[in-house]
Design a protein around this motif. Structure first.
Motif, PDB file in Angstrom:
ATOM      1  N   ASP A 103       0.844  -1.204   0.000  1.00 13.02           N
ATOM      2  CA  ASP A 103       0.000   0.000   0.000  1.00 13.02           C
ATOM      3  C   ASP A 103       0.873   1.246   0.000  1.00 13.02           C
ATOM      4  O   ASP A 103       0.552   2.250  -0.645  1.00 13.02           O
ATOM      5  N   LEU A 219      -2.433  -5.824 -14.054  1.00 14.58           N
ATOM      6  CA  LEU A 219      -3.498  -5.952 -13.069  1.00 14.58           C
ATOM      7  C   LEU A 219      -3.884  -4.584 -12.532  1.00 14.58           C
ATOM      8  O   LEU A 219      -3.057  -3.675 -12.520  1.00 14.58           O
ATOM      9  N   ASP A 222      -5.101  -2.141  -7.093  1.00 16.83           N
ATOM     10  CA  ASP A 222      -5.493  -2.679  -5.794  1.00 16.83           C
ATOM     11  C   ASP A 222      -5.190  -4.159  -5.639  1.00 16.83           C
ATOM     12  O   ASP A 222      -4.919  -4.633  -4.546  1.00 16.83           O
ATOM     13  N   GLN A 223      -5.261  -4.899  -6.771  1.00 14.74           N
ATOM     14  CA  GLN A 223      -5.004  -6.342  -6.667  1.00 14.74           C
ATOM     15  C   GLN A 223      -3.579  -6.692  -7.030  1.00 14.74           C
ATOM     16  O   GLN A 223      -3.199  -7.859  -7.033  1.00 14.74           O
ATOM     17  N   TYR A 225      -0.371  -6.751  -5.947  1.00 14.43           N
ATOM     18  CA  TYR A 225       0.551  -7.685  -5.290  1.00 14.43           C
ATOM     19  C   TYR A 225      -0.167  -8.909  -4.727  1.00 14.43           C
ATOM     20  O   TYR A 225       0.455  -9.913  -4.391  1.00 14.43           O
ATOM     21  N   GLU A 226      -1.506  -8.808  -4.645  1.00 14.11           N
ATOM     22  CA  GLU A 226      -2.297  -9.916  -4.081  1.00 14.11           C
ATOM     23  C   GLU A 226      -2.005 -11.229  -4.782  1.00 14.11           C
ATOM     24  O   GLU A 226      -1.958 -12.288  -4.168  1.00 14.11           O
ATOM     25  N   ILE A 227      -1.811 -11.149  -6.118  1.00 11.51           N
ATOM     26  CA  ILE A 227      -1.597 -12.377  -6.882  1.00 11.51           C
ATOM     27  C   ILE A 227      -0.314 -13.074  -6.431  1.00 11.51           C
ATOM     28  O   ILE A 227      -0.241 -14.308  -6.405  1.00 11.51           O
ATOM     29  N   ASP A 230      -1.198 -14.751  -3.105  1.00 15.76           N
ATOM     30  CA  ASP A 230      -2.059 -15.923  -3.345  1.00 15.76           C
ATOM     31  C   ASP A 230      -1.260 -17.072  -3.941  1.00 15.76           C
ATOM     32  O   ASP A 230      -1.444 -18.236  -3.565  1.00 15.76           O
ATOM     33  N   TRP A 277      -6.979 -16.180 -12.480  1.00 14.77           N
ATOM     34  CA  TRP A 277      -6.886 -15.095 -11.505  1.00 14.77           C
ATOM     35  C   TRP A 277      -6.880 -13.738 -12.220  1.00 14.77           C
ATOM     36  O   TRP A 277      -7.628 -12.823 -11.861  1.00 14.77           O
ATOM     37  N   LYS A 280     -10.176 -12.961 -13.936  1.00 15.43           N
ATOM     38  CA  LYS A 280     -11.208 -12.582 -12.967  1.00 15.43           C
ATOM     39  C   LYS A 280     -11.140 -11.087 -12.669  1.00 15.43           C
ATOM     40  O   LYS A 280     -12.152 -10.458 -12.400  1.00 15.43           O
ATOM     41  N   HIS A 281      -9.932 -10.529 -12.712  1.00 12.99           N
ATOM     42  CA  HIS A 281      -9.789  -9.107 -12.414  1.00 12.99           C
ATOM     43  C   HIS A 281      -9.629  -8.269 -13.668  1.00 12.99           C
ATOM     44  O   HIS A 281      -9.153  -7.139 -13.611  1.00 12.99           O
TER      45      HIS A 281
END
Lengths: 333, 255
Positions: A103, A219, A222-223, A225-227, A230, A277, A280-281
């Protein structure tokens, strides 16, 4: 050249154009779709098509050169390029910053865009594991202490004093707000090169782990680094390492997973999970690396069926015998 | 301990990664608009001084530089790396071109005396003139011992044990302080100045002096007659056989 990338030592300009290479300065100079003014290409039937204009503006008919930029040689072979080159910047500064969370990386980017704006020429990030392998395998020195994330900010401009003032204000602000915990600034050519090599050598460092599974995706922020997180959870101990780095300023993540030797079970847990993944985004399964042979059958994760059909029609029209870089990029019908 | 006052000399030179070009008047190289930075060996000198302070051997580090106004940037870098204060001996551009190690070492010697220094560390040589003289002359003017080309410095019973890089290998000497040390490449790896320190450095004191304040005569002793590019390397010749090689060597008179 309005383009710079890690492969600069070995790549060719014709190839860069055919693959619409992105690189580290896209943030500032845009993509080749914008900076290429003209192209000469050879078509499948041997016709040499001359679109080699050097005009900045030319709205006469369909902009055919765009067909050859990024189509990976499947519609024609690029033989000449006319490219719009910006002035070489007189003053370049590089700051290398440490952030405690992703963030913060995004918040710092917002500050960079707001305060550095027209002089910002690159905004890259790498995570803790990337720095670890740089130090471990390539004997590099970390200019800062250990942080979860590192950011490289580059400014390029025509007035050293002006740029330094802007950069100093930016650095003071991000330190004050705590978005950045530590950092260093380089104005010397030699130090600038050292800091850039921390970002550009990661691909080389990864190879020392053994087998590398490379993914290049776009991406939403917001998503972003999430990948990586995950994927880390998903592969667990089957992988040596899962890293994320790349052109965060363009929303382009290089997700890399390593294992000592090639493992079909590991690969099966990565693909098609990673593509699903991204789909989806509503991201892109290949931000700048293209489809080639490896990803052509995943094109539907980022393009609609009607779009894919039109691509197949165009390929049939321009290369009916399928001789231009066959079996690549666009799946056959 | 933490008792030593260490002076470190820093020179602002053309950045070593720059492609240097000879001036049209052939009396020097182009410096206008060219990237400059601290002499790499001086960075190593500053780093060594900062490490002595971290080991609580040095109490205060004073960075000094002699030259035009822009030297202040170099001094700010030294302060950002950990020097406590800086002294800038300001010399006008034109006058600076005429001087060299002879005058600089006199200035540094006066500063060492005025500041009551225990240790003076300088880089072994500057990468623009490659003179390798300032440290040695400085020690001579101060009548201090010198340990040049240092690749390791250890404090032992109040003296300094210095490992020097010499032609035959490594030589270890013991010098009593006050003394002069010149830093060689392998002495240490200089740190990057971090942001908090860069900010702090802006507030650290920087004193300005003039050569006249130090009583140094600035008359040039050396005149540069000409500066030339090295001759362009000519292409070699490939030979097809050993016999051809021998005959070519004979032609040139080598054998």
């Amino acid at each position: 050249m309005p383009l710079d990338l890690g492969a600069k030592g070995s790549c060719h300009i014709g190839g860069n154009v055919s693959t619409n290479a992105g690189g580290i300065r896209l943030l500032r100079y845009g993509s080749l779709h914008g900076s290429v003014l003209g192209v000469e290409a050879v078509l499948a039937d041997g016709t040499v098509i001359d679109c080699l204009s050097s005009l900045r503006k030319d709205n006469t008919g369909y902009d055919l050169k765009q067909l050859f930029i990024g189509s990976e040689g499947t519609l024609g072979m690029v033989t000449k390029v006319s490219i719009l080159c910006p002035r070489r910047p007189k003053s370049v500064n590089v700051a290398f910053l440490g952030c405690s969370s992703f963030d913060d990386v995004l918040a710092t980017f917002k500050d960079a865009k707001g305060m550095l704006e027209e002089v910002l020429s690159a905004y890259e990030f790498l995570d803790h594991e990337c720095m670890k392998i740089n130090v471990k395998y390539l004997n590099m020195t970390n200019p800062l202490s250990d942080y979860p994330f590192y950011v490289l900010v580059e400014t390029s401009g025509s007035n050293a004093a002006h740029d330094e003032e802007k950069l100093n204000t930016f650095l003071e602000t991000v330190m004050e707000t705590g978005h950045v915990v530590d950092g260093t600034v380089a104005t010397d050519i030699s130090k600038i090169k050292n800091i850039w090599s921390l970002r550009e050598s990661i691909a080389e460092a990864l190879m020392h782990d053994g087998t590398v599974y490379k993914y290049d995706v776009t991406l939403p922020q917001d998503q972003f680094y999430e990948i990586v997180e995950d994927m880390r959870d998903r592969v667990g101990d089957a992988a040596t390492r899962v890293v994320g780095y790349g052109h965060v300023g363009d929303g382009n993540l290089h997700l890399n997973i390593t294992s000592p030797t090639h493992s079909p079970t590991l690969l099966a847990s990565i693909e098609p999970f990673v593509y699903e993944w991204v789909a989806k985004h509503s991201g892109s399964i290949s931000a700048e690396h293209g489809l080639g042979f490896k990803k052509k059958n995943y094109i539907q994760y980022s393009k609609s069926n009607s779009a894919i059909k039109l691509m197949q029609d165009m390929k049939k029209l321009m290369d009916p015998k399928g001789i231009l870089n066959p079996y690549k990029t666009v799946p056959s019908r | 301990m933490a008792s030593l006052r260490v002076l470190v000399g820093c020179k602002r030179v053309i950045d070593y990664a720059v492609k240097v070009r000879v001036r049209p008047d052939k009396l020097g190289v182009v410096t206008d608009g060219v990237k400059h930075s601290m002499n790499p060996f001086d960075e190593i000198a500053i780093e060594e001084a900062v490490r002595l302070k971290e080991k609580k051997i040095a109490k205060e580090i004073v960075a000094v530089s002699c030259g035009p106004a822009k030297c202040q940037e170099t001094l700010r870098t030294a302060l950002a790396m950990g020097a406590d204060r800086a002294i800038h001996v300001e010399i006008a551009e034109k006058e600076y071109e005429g001087i060299g190690p002879l005058q600089v070492s006199k200035m540094l010697a006066k500063l060492a005396k005025d500041e009551d220094a225990n240790l003076f560390i300088v880089g072994k040589q500057a990468i623009d003139d490659d003179c390798n003289q300032t440290g040695q002359m400085l020690a001579s003017y101060l009548d201090w011992p010198q340990a040049t080309f240092a690749s390791e410095v250890v404090v032992e019973d109040g003296d300094l044990k210095v490992t020097r890089e010499v032609d035959g290998g490594l030589e270890t000497v013991k010098v009593k302080m006050p003394c002069v040390i010149t830093a060689d490449l392998r002495l240490n790896e200089p740190r990057y100045a971090t942001l908090p320190n860069i900010m702090k450095a802006k507030k650290k004191p920087m004193l300005k002096k003039k050569p006249a304040d130090l009583g140094v005569d600035m008359t040039p002793h050396v005149e540069v007659l000409k500066v030339d590019d090295p001759p362009t390397r000519e292409a070699g010749v490939k030979v097809e056989s050993a016999e051809e090689l021998v005959s070519k060597l004979k032609d040139v008179g080598c054998i």
